[in-house]
Design an enzyme around this catalytic site. Sequence first.
Site, short mmCIF file in Angstrom:
data_model
loop_
_atom_site.label_atom_id
_atom_site.label_comp_id
_atom_site.label_asym_id
_atom_site.label_seq_id
_atom_site.Cartn_x
_atom_site.Cartn_y
_atom_site.Cartn_z
N CYS A 72 0.83 -1.21 0.00
CA CYS A 72 0.00 0.00 0.00
C CYS A 72 0.87 1.26 0.00
O CYS A 72 1.87 1.35 0.72
CB CYS A 72 -0.91 0.00 1.22
SG CYS A 72 -2.05 1.39 1.25
N CYS A 147 -19.73 -5.51 4.08
CA CYS A 147 -19.00 -4.30 4.46
C CYS A 147 -17.72 -4.28 3.64
O CYS A 147 -17.14 -5.34 3.37
CB CYS A 147 -18.66 -4.34 5.95
SG CYS A 147 -17.70 -2.92 6.50
N ARG A 279 -17.77 -2.10 18.25
CA ARG A 279 -17.08 -3.38 17.99
C ARG A 279 -15.75 -3.45 18.73
O ARG A 279 -14.89 -2.56 18.60
CB ARG A 279 -16.84 -3.58 16.49
CG ARG A 279 -16.17 -4.94 16.19
CD ARG A 279 -16.11 -5.31 14.72
NE ARG A 279 -17.40 -5.19 14.11
CZ ARG A 279 -17.72 -4.30 13.19
NH1 ARG A 279 -16.81 -3.48 12.73
NH2 ARG A 279 -18.94 -4.23 12.70
FE1 SF4 Z 1 -2.80 1.20 3.42
FE2 SF4 Z 1 -5.05 1.03 4.84
FE3 SF4 Z 1 -2.72 0.05 5.79
FE4 SF4 Z 1 -3.04 2.66 5.64
S1 SF4 Z 1 -4.25 1.24 6.91
S2 SF4 Z 1 -1.22 1.53 4.97
S3 SF4 Z 1 -4.27 2.86 3.78
S4 SF4 Z 1 -3.84 -0.67 4.02
#
Ligand code: SF4
Length: 356
Positions: A72, A147, A279
């Site tokens: 990511c 979701c 939750r």
């Molecule tokens: Fe990526 Fe989501 Fe992890 Fe942030 S929380 S690094 S946006 S996968």
Amino acid sequence: MTSSVTRLDTAARTSSRAAPALRHDWTRADVLGLYNLPFMDLLFRAQTVHRASFDPNKVQKSRLLSIKTGGCAEDCGYCSQSAHHKTGLKASKLMEVERVIAEAKKAKAQGATRYCMGAAWRSPKARDMDTVVAMVEGVKALGMETCMTLGMLSDDDIVKLRDAGLDYYNHNIDTSEAYYEKIITTRTYADRLETLARVRESGIKVCSGGIVGMGEGREDRADMLMTLANLDVHPESVPINMLVAIPGTPLEHAERIDPIDFVRTIAVARIMMPKAFVRLSAGRTEMSDETQALCFFAGANSIFVGDTLLTADNPGDDKDSRLFAKLGLEALELDRDPSPHREPGTSAGLQDARQS
Ligand code: SF4
Ligand code: SAM
Ligand code: DTB
């Protein structure tokens, strides 16, 4: 699962008090006032609020699946999936729809009523939306709630997800606005609130919460809950995660939150957002049965089931079955009422707004 605990009848366990009015004007002083109550007073108050709207012996079960793991571009300091950290996690491509549906079927057989699909994206690419839409349609066809958590969404993405029948969108604010910049630099707090506003406008239910145990103070926790509770409409679902400290992330050595402070956070969330499902999310593998029991007493009424979250471990069904039996808890059946506790103004049509 049958339990050895003798049950009270519904009238005896549900408070005769009217549900409290929903407030959207919390100040930090109000929230800290709750946080700083003697623990017994705080828990009594949270349990009383909880009983006005919910059966205290029922817990909703959701199952998570990482449909696109790792690599990511964002730099969230807690996350195993950020390409900015060396966590050793192997990145993978977006899963095939059939595999997702097969996993959802297993989760349903194991008692989950909601299937939550998460992708390690800043935001979805246009080319991925058809696949994601097919996942929502396929899981919904199994009779489960759906979701998704895919990062920031455009109006077009939201309309597609809404039309596919998505029930909830998860997008966390994670912490207070002040502490946020210590945790994430690649997207702003305002970006997050903007996505939440778009989701709300679309009529998809909002799932938004955060993480505690990232080194933040009680004021930050109070501010985070204040931001959520002061939204025009409370989120229907509020995940409170305890940081899972992942080796290789900047938060690997963050000081662990005291379990009593964690329980306080759940109780304050319950009091401030009386109709929301709160939750007890990530971090349960590190919690004793007693801590979890206090969380349920404080008003948590939803968990993630199964032995994995997205990339981290979760207690698994055997452990949870034993805990539920010990506490006399039962799984909440799926509520077929499509809008059980909605506040006025929760389903304005994005489509309608866009057409006018
Ligand atoms: Fe990526 Fe989501 Fe992890 Fe942030 S929380 S690094 S946006 S996968
Ligand atoms: N990439 C999307 C995004 O960040 O919006 C969706 C997936 S992301 C993993 C969803 C949420 O999981 C995060 O916002 C964070 O609150 C929570 N989370 C991620 N890693 C965590 C960790 N190590 N401990 C606790 N919660 C975590
Ligand atoms: C949320 O608030 N918690 C879930 C879900 N929303 C997507 C994610 C928890 C992730 C825990 C760390 C991991 O599994 O990598």
